[in-house]
Design a protein around this motif. Sequence first.
Motif, short mmCIF file in Angstrom:
data_model
loop_
_atom_site.label_atom_id
_atom_site.label_comp_id
_atom_site.label_asym_id
_atom_site.label_seq_id
_atom_site.Cartn_x
_atom_site.Cartn_y
_atom_site.Cartn_z
N ALA A 28 5.08 0.60 -7.75
CA ALA A 28 5.82 0.60 -9.01
C ALA A 28 5.78 2.03 -9.57
O ALA A 28 4.76 2.48 -10.05
CB ALA A 28 5.20 -0.38 -10.00
N VAL A 29 6.88 2.71 -9.48
CA VAL A 29 6.95 4.10 -9.92
C VAL A 29 7.96 4.19 -11.05
O VAL A 29 9.04 3.61 -10.96
CB VAL A 29 7.36 5.01 -8.73
N PRO A 30 7.73 4.87 -12.15
CA PRO A 30 6.49 5.59 -12.45
C PRO A 30 5.37 4.60 -12.80
O PRO A 30 5.62 3.53 -13.32
CB PRO A 30 6.86 6.44 -13.66
N ASN A 31 4.15 5.00 -12.51
CA ASN A 31 3.00 4.15 -12.73
C ASN A 31 2.14 4.77 -13.82
O ASN A 31 1.52 5.79 -13.62
CB ASN A 31 2.20 4.01 -11.42
N ASP A 32 2.12 4.13 -14.98
CA ASP A 32 1.33 4.62 -16.11
C ASP A 32 0.00 3.87 -16.23
O ASP A 32 -0.63 3.86 -17.27
CB ASP A 32 2.13 4.50 -17.42
N GLY A 33 -0.41 3.23 -15.15
CA GLY A 33 -1.64 2.44 -15.17
C GLY A 33 -1.37 0.95 -15.24
O GLY A 33 -2.26 0.14 -15.02
N TYR A 34 -0.14 0.59 -15.57
CA TYR A 34 0.27 -0.81 -15.60
C TYR A 34 1.50 -0.95 -14.72
O TYR A 34 2.44 -0.16 -14.83
CB TYR A 34 0.62 -1.25 -17.03
N ALA A 35 1.47 -1.93 -13.84
CA ALA A 35 2.60 -2.09 -12.94
C ALA A 35 2.75 -3.55 -12.54
O ALA A 35 1.76 -4.26 -12.41
CB ALA A 35 2.41 -1.23 -11.70
#
Length: 174
Positions: A28-35
């Motif tokens: 899951a991109v972009p990945n901000d720590g939650y996906a």
Amino acid sequence: MRLQGNGNSDELKKFYEWILKVGDGKLAVPNDGYADIDIPKDLLILDYDDPIHAIVHSTYPNLIEHYKSANFLQSRAILASTTEVVDQINSYVLTLIPEFLNSLRTSGLPNHKITLKIGTPIMLMRNLDPSEGLCNGTRLIVTKLANHVIEARIISGKNNGGVLYIPKMKMSPS
């Protein structure tokens, strides 16, 4: 995690690549720590009434026939997110394995029950002898139960196949 396959190597290669992408955070991109991760349907157990029964029978097919086989147990594991789920799975599996031998309650500690049978796979939860590879996470199979000792065969780590005697240990709250 190490996987071995007897079947289609293309399918196994796809699984390796997928699991690496999950671990690297690249699904899951972009990945901000939650996906949100879509799990392939062939990895899901979709038709079940009891989730514990379904996961145990999917992970350990024909458990009754193979529960004493180190190779059978080495190549499988169920990961659970909470201790409560681990206890539910352990209780269910122990009802499947024949020959009830022992249950213990340790006074002075929070309510805890351990039920062991010959042939039960167990895991060390303490470092008994790190220099000999007997660390937290070492997997064993119970081979004998006595009043003050458990005999178990090591099925993981550097002493794979060795026999370990776990003495009765006094435990008390701090």
